[in-house]
Design a protein around this motif. Structure first.
Motif, PDB file in Angstrom:
ATOM      1  N   LEU A  64       0.821  -1.202   0.000  1.00 15.92           N
ATOM      2  CA  LEU A  64       0.000   0.000   0.000  1.00 15.92           C
ATOM      3  C   LEU A  64       0.855   1.251   0.000  1.00 15.92           C
ATOM      4  O   LEU A  64       0.542   2.218  -0.664  1.00 15.92           O
ATOM      5  N   ARG A  65       1.945   1.239   0.738  1.00 15.24           N
ATOM      6  CA  ARG A  65       2.835   2.399   0.732  1.00 15.24           C
ATOM      7  C   ARG A  65       3.387   2.649  -0.661  1.00 15.24           C
ATOM      8  O   ARG A  65       3.438   3.758  -1.127  1.00 15.24           O
ATOM      9  N   LYS A  66       3.797   1.597  -1.349  1.00 14.15           N
ATOM     10  CA  LYS A  66       4.345   1.757  -2.693  1.00 14.15           C
ATOM     11  C   LYS A  66       3.279   2.282  -3.653  1.00 14.15           C
ATOM     12  O   LYS A  66       3.533   3.125  -4.483  1.00 14.15           O
TER      13      LYS A  66
ATOM     14  N   LEU B  28       2.528   6.258  -6.304  1.00 10.56           N
ATOM     15  CA  LEU B  28       2.366   6.305  -7.759  1.00 10.56           C
ATOM     16  C   LEU B  28       2.232   7.738  -8.252  1.00 10.56           C
ATOM     17  O   LEU B  28       2.999   8.203  -9.057  1.00 10.56           O
ATOM     18  N   TRP B  29       1.227   8.434  -7.810  1.00 15.14           N
ATOM     19  CA  TRP B  29       1.027   9.840  -8.133  1.00 15.14           C
ATOM     20  C   TRP B  29       0.005  10.394  -7.151  1.00 15.14           C
ATOM     21  O   TRP B  29      -0.810   9.670  -6.594  1.00 15.14           O
TER      22      TRP B  29
ATOM     23  N   LEU C 278      -6.930   3.512  -6.748  1.00 17.94           N
ATOM     24  CA  LEU C 278      -6.820   2.181  -7.324  1.00 17.94           C
ATOM     25  C   LEU C 278      -8.034   1.353  -6.949  1.00 17.94           C
ATOM     26  O   LEU C 278      -8.545   1.453  -5.842  1.00 17.94           O
ATOM     27  N   THR C 279      -8.478   0.549  -7.886  1.00 14.17           N
ATOM     28  CA  THR C 279      -9.622  -0.319  -7.663  1.00 14.17           C
ATOM     29  C   THR C 279      -9.254  -1.724  -8.098  1.00 14.17           C
ATOM     30  O   THR C 279      -8.592  -1.907  -9.118  1.00 14.17           O
ATOM     31  N   THR C 280      -9.684  -2.708  -7.360  1.00 13.22           N
ATOM     32  CA  THR C 280      -9.464  -4.093  -7.761  1.00 13.22           C
ATOM     33  C   THR C 280     -10.679  -4.585  -8.537  1.00 13.22           C
ATOM     34  O   THR C 280     -11.819  -4.204  -8.240  1.00 13.22           O
TER      35      THR C 280
END
Length: 87
Positions: A5-7, A11-12, A17-19
């Motif tokens: 989650l930290r990574k 991202l920006w 993000l959605t799965t």
């Protein structure tokens, strides 16, 4: 999971993000390539790209590789533009 989650948070700014299930992902075209010699798959893609600069071989994914004494068959996932060029 926290490390991942930290990574993703890096991202920006404002990224959300959605799965989704695998069935919802876009399908990539698949091709079979028969090579009359045995060698490294990455070198094969480099040779193909040099001979065909319109192909985005760097974006192709190797799905499987079968070899015998004299040849190899590669199953590759390609981009749609490369598939149209190959057709």
């Amino acid at each position: 999971m926290q490390c991942m989650l930290r990574k993703q948070a890096q991202l920006w700014e404002g990224a959300v993000l959605t799965t989704v299930g695998a069935s919802k992902l876009p399908k990539r075209p698949k091709v079979l390539v028969w090579i009359p010699e045995i060698g490294d798959e990455a070198i094969v893609r480099i040779r193909i790209r040099k001979q065909n600069p319109d192909l985005a071989t760097g974006d192709w994914l190797l799905l499987s590789r079968k070899t015998d004494e004299m040849r190899q068959t590669l199953a590759l996932s390609t981009d749609k533009k490369s598939l149209r060029f190959l057709e």
